[in-house]
Design a protein around this motif. Structure first.
Motif, PDB file in Angstrom:
ATOM      1  N   GLY A  41       1.278  -1.173  -0.215  1.00 59.22           N
ATOM      2  CA  GLY A  41      -0.208   0.238  -0.260  1.00 59.22           C
ATOM      3  C   GLY A  41       0.733   1.188   0.019  1.00 59.22           C
ATOM      4  N   ARG A  42       1.885   1.097   0.692  1.00 61.71           N
ATOM      5  CA  ARG A  42       2.922   2.285   0.929  1.00 61.71           C
ATOM      6  C   ARG A  42       3.540   2.534  -0.046  1.00 61.71           C
ATOM      7  NH1 ARG A  42       5.016   3.208   7.368  1.00 61.71           N
ATOM      8  NH2 ARG A  42       3.130   1.832   7.705  1.00 61.71           N
ATOM      9  N   THR A  43       4.111   1.332  -1.145  1.00 59.07           N
ATOM     10  CA  THR A  43       5.092   1.590  -1.992  1.00 59.07           C
ATOM     11  C   THR A  43       4.117   2.600  -2.765  1.00 59.07           C
ATOM     12  OG1 THR A  43       5.984  -0.497  -1.368  1.00 59.07           O
ATOM     13  CG2 THR A  43       6.101   0.399  -3.835  1.00 59.07           C
ATOM     14  N   LEU A  44       2.747   1.574  -3.352  1.00 55.30           N
ATOM     15  CA  LEU A  44       1.687   2.497  -4.590  1.00 55.30           C
ATOM     16  C   LEU A  44       1.480   3.653  -4.370  1.00 55.30           C
ATOM     17  CD1 LEU A  44      -0.936  -0.578  -3.984  1.00 55.30           C
ATOM     18  CD2 LEU A  44       0.426  -0.156  -6.293  1.00 55.30           C
ATOM     19  N   ILE A  45       1.384   4.321  -3.048  1.00 52.42           N
ATOM     20  CA  ILE A  45       0.913   5.433  -2.396  1.00 52.42           C
ATOM     21  C   ILE A  45       3.071   6.585  -3.508  1.00 52.42           C
ATOM     22  CG2 ILE A  45       0.946   7.150  -0.853  1.00 52.42           C
ATOM     23  CD1 ILE A  45      -1.115   5.154   0.597  1.00 52.42           C
ATOM     24  N   GLN A  46       3.556   5.284  -3.385  1.00 52.26           N
ATOM     25  CA  GLN A  46       4.530   6.702  -3.482  1.00 52.26           C
ATOM     26  C   GLN A  46       5.235   6.258  -4.771  1.00 52.26           C
ATOM     27  OE1 GLN A  46       7.984   4.361  -2.178  1.00 52.26           O
ATOM     28  NE2 GLN A  46       7.392   4.401   0.291  1.00 52.26           N
ATOM     29  N   VAL A  47       4.902   5.458  -6.189  1.00 52.00           N
ATOM     30  CA  VAL A  47       3.774   5.244  -6.911  1.00 52.00           C
ATOM     31  C   VAL A  47       3.271   6.610  -8.042  1.00 52.00           C
ATOM     32  CG1 VAL A  47       4.129   3.756  -9.102  1.00 52.00           C
ATOM     33  CG2 VAL A  47       5.288   2.983  -7.241  1.00 52.00           C
ATOM     34  N   ILE A  48       2.418   6.391  -7.374  1.00 48.28           N
ATOM     35  CA  ILE A  48       1.327   7.426  -7.258  1.00 48.28           C
ATOM     36  C   ILE A  48       1.492   8.780  -7.359  1.00 48.28           C
ATOM     37  CG2 ILE A  48      -1.487   8.216  -7.276  1.00 48.28           C
ATOM     38  CD1 ILE A  48      -2.067   5.284  -6.324  1.00 48.28           C
ATOM     39  N   SER A  49       2.211   9.151  -6.203  1.00 46.21           N
ATOM     40  CA  SER A  49       2.690  10.271  -6.225  1.00 46.21           C
ATOM     41  C   SER A  49       3.401  10.967  -7.438  1.00 46.21           C
ATOM     42  CB  SER A  49       3.356  10.482  -4.566  1.00 46.21           C
ATOM     43  OG  SER A  49       4.777   9.999  -5.088  1.00 46.21           O
ATOM     44  N   GLN A  50       4.524  10.100  -8.003  1.00 52.54           N
ATOM     45  CA  GLN A  50       5.555  10.486  -8.889  1.00 52.54           C
ATOM     46  C   GLN A  50       5.092  10.304 -10.924  1.00 52.54           C
ATOM     47  OE1 GLN A  50       8.066   7.614  -8.584  1.00 52.54           O
ATOM     48  NE2 GLN A  50       8.434   7.748  -6.092  1.00 52.54           N
ATOM     49  N   ASP A  51       3.526   9.811 -10.676  1.00 57.45           N
ATOM     50  CA  ASP A  51       3.208   9.854 -11.910  1.00 57.45           C
ATOM     51  C   ASP A  51       1.838  10.929 -12.175  1.00 57.45           C
ATOM     52  OD1 ASP A  51       0.837   8.704 -14.006  1.00 57.45           O
ATOM     53  OD2 ASP A  51       2.018   6.760 -13.765  1.00 57.45           O
ATOM     54  N   PRO A  52       2.467  11.658 -13.164  1.00 58.64           N
ATOM     55  CA  PRO A  52       1.562  12.907 -14.035  1.00 58.64           C
ATOM     56  C   PRO A  52       0.293  12.464 -13.911  1.00 58.64           C
ATOM     57  CG  PRO A  52       3.154  12.531 -14.955  1.00 58.64           C
ATOM     58  CD  PRO A  52       3.235  11.460 -14.307  1.00 58.64           C
ATOM     59  N   GLN A  53      -0.004  11.685 -14.804  1.00 61.23           N
ATOM     60  CA  GLN A  53      -1.094  10.616 -14.553  1.00 61.23           C
ATOM     61  C   GLN A  53      -2.513  10.404 -14.102  1.00 61.23           C
ATOM     62  OE1 GLN A  53       0.301   8.306 -17.747  1.00 61.23           O
ATOM     63  NE2 GLN A  53      -0.770   9.164 -19.403  1.00 61.23           N
ATOM     64  N   CYS A  54      -1.604  10.173 -13.110  1.00 64.92           N
ATOM     65  CA  CYS A  54      -2.507   9.452 -12.142  1.00 64.92           C
ATOM     66  C   CYS A  54      -2.802  10.849 -10.643  1.00 64.92           C
ATOM     67  CB  CYS A  54      -1.882   8.943 -11.119  1.00 64.92           C
ATOM     68  SG  CYS A  54      -2.039   7.596 -12.600  1.00 64.92           S
ATOM     69  N   ARG A  55      -3.562  10.453  -9.478  1.00 68.59           N
ATOM     70  CA  ARG A  55      -3.190  11.265  -8.279  1.00 68.59           C
ATOM     71  C   ARG A  55      -4.100  10.154  -7.165  1.00 68.59           C
ATOM     72  NH1 ARG A  55      -7.348  13.662  -5.339  1.00 68.59           N
ATOM     73  NH2 ARG A  55     -10.045  13.227  -6.437  1.00 68.59           N
ATOM     74  N   LEU A  56      -3.712  10.076  -5.633  1.00 64.94           N
ATOM     75  CA  LEU A  56      -4.639   9.301  -5.036  1.00 64.94           C
ATOM     76  C   LEU A  56      -5.617   9.961  -4.392  1.00 64.94           C
ATOM     77  CD1 LEU A  56      -3.987   6.697  -2.830  1.00 64.94           C
ATOM     78  CD2 LEU A  56      -2.583   8.411  -1.443  1.00 64.94           C
ATOM     79  N   GLY A  57      -6.300   8.839  -4.187  1.00 64.11           N
ATOM     80  CA  GLY A  57      -8.005  10.036  -4.054  1.00 64.11           C
ATOM     81  C   GLY A  57      -8.914   9.132  -3.011  1.00 64.11           C
ATOM     82  N   GLY A  58      -7.811   7.785  -2.452  1.00 65.86           N
ATOM     83  CA  GLY A  58      -8.265   7.681  -1.873  1.00 65.86           C
ATOM     84  C   GLY A  58      -7.843   6.388  -0.719  1.00 65.86           C
ATOM     85  N   ALA A  59      -7.587   6.399   0.892  1.00 67.70           N
ATOM     86  CA  ALA A  59      -6.995   5.362   1.476  1.00 67.70           C
ATOM     87  C   ALA A  59      -7.442   4.941   2.708  1.00 67.70           C
ATOM     88  CB  ALA A  59      -5.472   5.798   1.821  1.00 67.70           C
TER      89      ALA A  59
END
Length: 262
Positions: A14-32
């Motif tokens: 879960g933490r690794t996924l959040i890290q990857v999402i934070s680096q991807d300009p096409q995505c954003r974290l919307g829920g955890a």
């Protein structure tokens, strides 16, 4: 922009996924999403993942995920039924990397795929999925006169064995060798190795992220196909790629091969 919710957000993946999402300009974290027993509830998910404030708090309330486009779930077998029900209820695309699922869980995925796009894979690594194709090709050529063994190794905290990836490799080999003769480890006086038997072995220790080797052992020669993962980020990047692929797709069961063009 694809808005992604992570189920099991405080766990290792879960933490690794959040890290990857934070680096991807096409995505954003919307829920955890986390369980109600999680000691980190209420904290910013980005801070917990080590990437700074993301404006999304760890929550045990599924309603906090309702504005997201895709759910990614690498949590646990125990949480799976609850999570697939949430994804179906909110009509959200559902990417699943949880391993150790049983027949009833796959039936639940099939049922969910009638109303939402669903993708389950035992491994989201591009390299591992290429390995599966290479093993399939090798098995077709080496189906006679070669003994085949699978050895997988993972960290000491992994709960299921053999790994989901090893099970996938086994399915490919069973089909190629037209056999159901599988042995999981060996002990004692086992006798001569039967022709066509497939051996599967699991190693658990330390912080091994994930190693898989398929050995084709002939007379006077041996061919080995190996994949070694050195970071969970490999799996997370593949899962985020799958989430972007699934966003906006019609309801059905999709495969990682479709995502990767294999």
């Amino acid at each position: 922009m694809v808005t992604i919710a992570i189920m099991g957000a405080a766990g290792r993946m879960g933490r690794t996924l959040i890290q990857v999402i934070s680096q991807d300009p096409q995505c954003r974290l919307g829920g955890a999403l986390e369980s109600s027993q999680c000691a980190l509830l209420g904290q910013d998910a980005g801070v917990v993942a080590g990437v700074g404030t993301q404006g999304v708090s760890l929550s045990s309330d599924p309603d906090d995920l309702s504005a997201c486009d895709v759910f990614i779930d690498f949590s646990s077998v125990e949480a799976f039924e609850h999570h697939v029900e949430i994804a179906s209820r909110f009509k959200k695309a559902y990417v699943v990397g949880t391993t150790g699922l049983r027949e009833e869980h796959f039936k639940a995925l099939d049922e969910a795929s009638k109303v939402i796009p669903v993708l389950w894979a035992p491994n989201f690594s591009v390299g591992v999925n290429l390995m599966v194709k290479l093993v399939q090709m090798a098995a077709e050529v080496l189906s006679s006169g070669f003994d085949v063994e699978i050895v997988e190794a993972h960290h000491r905290l992994k709960k299921d064995a053999p790994s989901g990836t090893a099970v996938k490799l086994l399915e490919v080999l069973k089909e190629a060798y037209k056999t159901e003769d599988v042995i999981y480890g060996r002990s004692g006086i086992t006798g001569e190795r039967p022709q066509g038997q497939i051996g599967v072995h699991a190693v658990r220790g330390g912080d091994i992220v994930g190693d898989h080797t398929v050995s084709f052992c002939g007379i006077g020669e041996r061919i080995e196909i190996t994949h070694r993962a050195s970071s969970r980020e490999t799996f997370a990047r593949g899962a985020v790629r799958a989430a972007k692929f699934l966003a906006g797709k019609p309801a059905k069961r999709y495969t990682i091969e479709e995502v990767l063009g294999l």
